[in-house]
Design an enzyme around this catalytic site. Structure first.
Site, PDB file in Angstrom:
ATOM      1  N   ARG A   1      59.318  42.243  34.440  1.00  0.00           N
ATOM      2  CA  ARG A   1      58.136  43.080  34.226  1.00  0.00           C
ATOM      3  C   ARG A   1      57.567  43.659  35.526  1.00  0.00           C
ATOM      4  O   ARG A   1      57.323  44.867  35.627  1.00  0.00           O
ATOM      5  CB  ARG A   1      57.031  42.268  33.528  1.00  0.00           C
ATOM      6  N   THR A   2      57.333  42.792  36.513  1.00  0.00           N
ATOM      7  CA  THR A   2      56.621  43.244  37.719  1.00  0.00           C
ATOM      8  C   THR A   2      57.449  44.267  38.497  1.00  0.00           C
ATOM      9  O   THR A   2      56.947  45.316  38.905  1.00  0.00           O
ATOM     10  CB  THR A   2      56.288  42.018  38.609  1.00  0.00           C
TER      11      THR A   2
ATOM     12  N   LYS B   1      72.862  36.052  54.606  1.00  0.00           N
ATOM     13  CA  LYS B   1      73.487  35.746  55.918  1.00  0.00           C
ATOM     14  C   LYS B   1      72.465  35.145  56.869  1.00  0.00           C
ATOM     15  O   LYS B   1      72.731  34.985  58.058  1.00  0.00           O
ATOM     16  CB  LYS B   1      74.065  37.029  56.525  1.00  0.00           C
TER      17      LYS B   1
ATOM     18  N   ARG C   1      57.625  40.115  46.318  1.00  0.00           N
ATOM     19  CA  ARG C   1      57.643  38.861  45.545  1.00  0.00           C
ATOM     20  C   ARG C   1      58.484  37.871  46.337  1.00  0.00           C
ATOM     21  O   ARG C   1      59.591  38.212  46.784  1.00  0.00           O
ATOM     22  CB  ARG C   1      58.234  39.054  44.155  1.00  0.00           C
TER      23      ARG C   1
ATOM     24  N   HIS D   1      49.170  36.080  42.063  1.00  0.00           N
ATOM     25  CA  HIS D   1      49.833  37.242  41.449  1.00  0.00           C
ATOM     26  C   HIS D   1      48.694  38.204  41.032  1.00  0.00           C
ATOM     27  O   HIS D   1      48.384  38.348  39.863  1.00  0.00           O
ATOM     28  CB  HIS D   1      50.630  36.760  40.233  1.00  0.00           C
TER      29      HIS D   1
HETATM   30  N1   CP Z   1      54.547  38.360  34.544  1.00  0.00           N
HETATM   31  C1   CP Z   1      55.556  38.422  35.437  1.00  0.00           C
HETATM   32  O1   CP Z   1      55.357  38.298  36.635  1.00  0.00           O
HETATM   33  O2   CP Z   1      56.781  38.659  34.873  1.00  0.00           O
HETATM   34  P1   CP Z   1      58.128  38.868  35.719  1.00  0.00           P
HETATM   35  O3   CP Z   1      58.451  37.554  36.377  1.00  0.00           O
HETATM   36  O4   CP Z   1      59.154  39.299  34.704  1.00  0.00           O
HETATM   37  O5   CP Z   1      57.851  39.930  36.736  1.00  0.00           O
END
Ligand code: CP
Length: 317
Positions: free
Chosen positions: A55-56, A83, A105, A135
């Site tokens: 999603r993100t 590496k 991320r 998040h």
């Molecule tokens: N909600 C969320 O962060 O989903 P993903 O891990 O799929 O990005």
């Protein structure tokens, strides 16, 4: 607004409402046949993903493209990270390709903070989830979804009670939501077995409980969290069956909630564990809508942090 979005603490109430109002405006673009604005033409957004995401990552890519930015997608798998290349060297390599924004991320809590504060790069930094820490854009899209349904898509979230249920200990979504909901005037109530509540929960912004059945009838929305088995190095509950019996949302429990109450889940869902398929697909569930709202909210964050223009030609004001 601050230069970077690393934590939900970076947003004042005014900032958060500005993001939600901007997202409301930008959501109209998604309803057009041509889903594009020239706002960030000539800007480059790098999606720097060291951890898996559906999603993100996709919604940041869609958001950047709808604002006409160039997008570079970087995934640690298959890159020179395998590496031994460091975060600093990876980020500086991408910066040299002209990144204006880095969406990161990372499995380690604090990685976005390092990027934002170490002067390794000039680009703005947006935290797309770091370890068990935060998040913030997930919290923003959750707030947007709640506001749309329960506050006529306007203002803040004053007076609302929101239960956040499940694996709070490992959840960056829970932490960012607890902060942002409080900033917007709502009361978050964390519900979990004692083993899945973090030490120091008393200092979090809100209430907490071990009793889901006692909490559900009094809340306006319930946010179910995934049990993050991959982050567990010990047994936090006896069996998944017992966990579901005590902390899973099923149709019987849904009936005890107020009629207007919303069911949210950040995804990915463990259907049959923290939420039954019946509840996930019920009319109270806004899980799919959360994903769509994520694009508008991330467009708003990019627009506000990159100082986009608001005219159709894309010329700077
Ligand atoms: N909600 C969320 O962060 O989903 P993903 O891990 O799929 O990005």
């Amino acid at each position: 607004m601050k230069k970077h979005l690393v934590s939900a603490h970076d947003l004042t109430a005014e900032d958060a409402v500005l993001v939600l109002d901007t997202a409301k405006e930008l959501a109209q673009v998604s309803d057009r046949p041509v889903k594009k604005l020239p706002t960030l033409r000539g800007r480059t957004v790098v999606n720097l993903f060291f951890e898996d995401s559906t999603r993100t990552r996709i919604s940041f890519e869609a958001a950047s493209k709808r604002l006409s930015a160039d997008v570079i997608n970087f995934s640690a798998k298959g890159s020179s990270v395998s590496k031994g290349e460091s975060l600093k060297d990876t980020a500086q390599t991408l910066q040299s390709m002209g990144a204006d924004a880095v969406v990161i991320r990372h499995g380690s809590s604090g990685a976005p903070y390092l990027l934002a504060t170490k002067n390794w790069i000039d680009a703005i930094v947006i935290n797309a989830g770091d370890g068990t820490h935060e998040h913030p854009t997930q919290a923003l899209l959750d707030a947007y979804t709640i506001r749309k349904h329960l506050k006529n898509n306007e203002g803040d979230l004053k007076g609302l009670k929101i239960a956040i249920v499940g694996d709070i200990l490992h959840s960056r979504v829970a932490r960012s939501n607890a902060i942002l909901l409080k900033t917007l005037g709502a009361t978050p109530i964390m519900v979990a077995p004692p083993t899945l509540l973090p030490v120091g929960i008393d200092s979090w912004n809100g209430e907490y409980s071990y009793d889901l059945d006692e909490v559900l009838p009094k809340v306006d929305a319930v946010m179910m969290l995934r049990v993050q088995q991959e982050r567990m190095n010990a047994a936090y509950f006896p069996t998944t069956r017992e966990y579901s019996r005590n902390f899973g949302l099923n149709a019987q429990r849904l009936k005890t909630m107020q009629k207007h109450a919303l069911v949210l889940h950040p995804g990915p869902m463990n259907r049959g564990m923290e939420i039954t398929a019946e509840v996930a697909d019920s009319t109270n569930s806004v899980v799919i809508e959360q994903v769509a709202n994520g694009v508008s909210v991330r467009m708003a964050v990019l627009y506000l942090l990159l100082g986009g223009t608001n005219n159709e030609s894309g010329e700077n004001n």
